[in-house]
Design a protein around this motif. Structure first.
Motif, PDB file in Angstrom:
ATOM      1  N   ALA A 147       0.968  -1.278   0.110  1.00 28.18           N
ATOM      2  CA  ALA A 147      -0.050   0.066   0.063  1.00 28.18           C
ATOM      3  C   ALA A 147       0.844   1.150   0.136  1.00 28.18           C
ATOM      4  O   ALA A 147       0.608   2.285  -0.619  1.00 28.18           O
ATOM      5  N   LYS A 148       1.935   1.392   0.821  1.00 33.32           N
ATOM      6  CA  LYS A 148       2.795   2.453   1.019  1.00 33.32           C
ATOM      7  C   LYS A 148       3.870   2.500  -0.083  1.00 33.32           C
ATOM      8  O   LYS A 148       4.228   3.601  -0.584  1.00 33.32           O
ATOM      9  N   GLY A 149       4.067   1.449  -0.874  1.00 31.62           N
ATOM     10  CA  GLY A 149       5.297   1.558  -1.692  1.00 31.62           C
ATOM     11  C   GLY A 149       4.801   1.660  -3.139  1.00 31.62           C
ATOM     12  O   GLY A 149       5.695   1.671  -3.985  1.00 31.62           O
ATOM     13  N   LYS A 150       3.654   1.246  -3.506  1.00 33.65           N
ATOM     14  CA  LYS A 150       3.344   0.886  -4.742  1.00 33.65           C
ATOM     15  C   LYS A 150       3.467   2.139  -5.817  1.00 33.65           C
ATOM     16  O   LYS A 150       3.948   1.816  -6.882  1.00 33.65           O
ATOM     17  N   MET A 151       3.119   3.364  -5.229  1.00 37.74           N
ATOM     18  CA  MET A 151       3.583   4.521  -6.187  1.00 37.74           C
ATOM     19  C   MET A 151       4.940   4.823  -6.367  1.00 37.74           C
ATOM     20  O   MET A 151       5.170   5.140  -7.419  1.00 37.74           O
ATOM     21  N   MET A 152       5.560   4.517  -5.586  1.00 37.12           N
ATOM     22  CA  MET A 152       6.887   4.733  -5.733  1.00 37.12           C
ATOM     23  C   MET A 152       7.647   3.711  -6.581  1.00 37.12           C
ATOM     24  O   MET A 152       8.402   3.984  -7.361  1.00 37.12           O
ATOM     25  N   MET A 155       6.891   4.238 -10.649  1.00 32.52           N
ATOM     26  CA  MET A 155       7.611   5.509 -11.158  1.00 32.52           C
ATOM     27  C   MET A 155       8.308   4.833 -12.337  1.00 32.52           C
ATOM     28  O   MET A 155       8.370   5.250 -13.426  1.00 32.52           O
ATOM     29  N   PRO A 156       9.217   3.867 -12.020  1.00 37.57           N
ATOM     30  CA  PRO A 156      10.184   3.344 -12.982  1.00 37.57           C
ATOM     31  C   PRO A 156       9.626   2.718 -14.254  1.00 37.57           C
ATOM     32  O   PRO A 156       9.559   2.830 -15.500  1.00 37.57           O
ATOM     33  N   LEU A 157       8.179   2.394 -14.016  1.00 40.70           N
ATOM     34  CA  LEU A 157       7.501   1.608 -15.183  1.00 40.70           C
ATOM     35  C   LEU A 157       6.597   2.659 -16.067  1.00 40.70           C
ATOM     36  O   LEU A 157       6.676   2.505 -17.210  1.00 40.70           O
ATOM     37  N   MET A 158       6.284   3.792 -15.183  1.00 37.66           N
ATOM     38  CA  MET A 158       5.781   5.004 -15.966  1.00 37.66           C
ATOM     39  C   MET A 158       6.882   5.622 -16.907  1.00 37.66           C
ATOM     40  O   MET A 158       6.472   6.006 -18.048  1.00 37.66           O
ATOM     41  N   VAL A 159       8.036   5.532 -16.195  1.00 36.51           N
ATOM     42  CA  VAL A 159       9.013   6.094 -17.301  1.00 36.51           C
ATOM     43  C   VAL A 159       9.350   5.381 -18.405  1.00 36.51           C
ATOM     44  O   VAL A 159       9.519   5.958 -19.622  1.00 36.51           O
TER      45      VAL A 159
END
Length: 217
Positions: A147-152, A155-159
């Protein structure tokens, strides 16, 4: 080692409900859409699904308090971390094979020539790139939870997705140069790539294990 393999099977059982025919058809449909541009794009999209699947065991485990269950079942934290790393690597390998098969199938349907060598190089390259990105992702999950780490971690995948879209028109030229260099220096390229990858996975594993051992359940 037996406990690590048993935990690997447990992660597979956790993920299996999400690997449905419906999801597979959606993946193939997305690949078909991107294949209109190039086979490279479709393979990239299919193998990128491994990034999402990596987080599923963490999400289910966090929701069901599985970490406490692992302790009650005397499953060591070494087995948990080792099993999840093996699961992640094997899953990416399976997606690579799946991407190859889908690429060949779509090429036949669209009456395009099958570039076996190019497809294999793309799959192998993406395996190393994505598994490298996952070595950055896994320690975060083991430290912070899903839950806490998913957004962080996304980010590499979005890039990566953004870069694929931006440079998709130039991939063929870059890939041709890479293939040419690889054909001239195959032993150096393959050996260096494997050694760097193994070192990265080992360092990531050690960091993840250290962080996971510090958590209280």
């Amino acid at each position: 080692m037996n406990k690590t393999l048993s935990f690997l099977k447990l992660d597979y059982v956790t993920l299996r409900p999400y690997v449905t025919m419906k999801n597979l058809f959606i993946m193939i449909a997305v690949a078909l859409f991107f294949t209109v541009q190039s086979n490279t794009s479709s393979i990239s999209i299919l193998m990128a699904y491994g990034f999402m699947f990596t987080g599923y065991p963490f999400a289910v485990g966090e929701k069901c308090n599985m970490d406490e269950l692992y302790i009650s079942l005397s499953i060591s934290r070494n087995a948990v971390v080792g099993g999840r790393y093996l699961f992640t690597i094997l899953m990416e390998l399976c997606l690579g094979v799946f991407a190859c098969l889908v690429s060949v199938l779509l090429s036949l349907l669209l009456h395009r020539p099958i570039e076996a060598r190019e497809t294999l190089i793309v799959v192998v390259t993406l395996f190393f790139v994505l598994s490298f990105l996952q070595t950055l992702q896994l320690p975060v999950f083991f430290k912070m939870g899903y839950a806490k780490g998913k957004m962080m971690t996304y980010m590499p995948l979005m890039v990566l997705a953004f870069l694929i879209i931006v440079i998709s028109k130039h991939v063929s030229k870059v890939l041709s140069r890479f293939i040419e260099w690889l054909s001239k220096n195959p032993v150096t390229a393959i050996t260096s790539g494997i050694l760097i990858w193994l070192l990265t996975v080992l360092i990531s594993y050690q960091i993840a294990l250290k962080l996971y051992k510090k958590r209280d359940f």
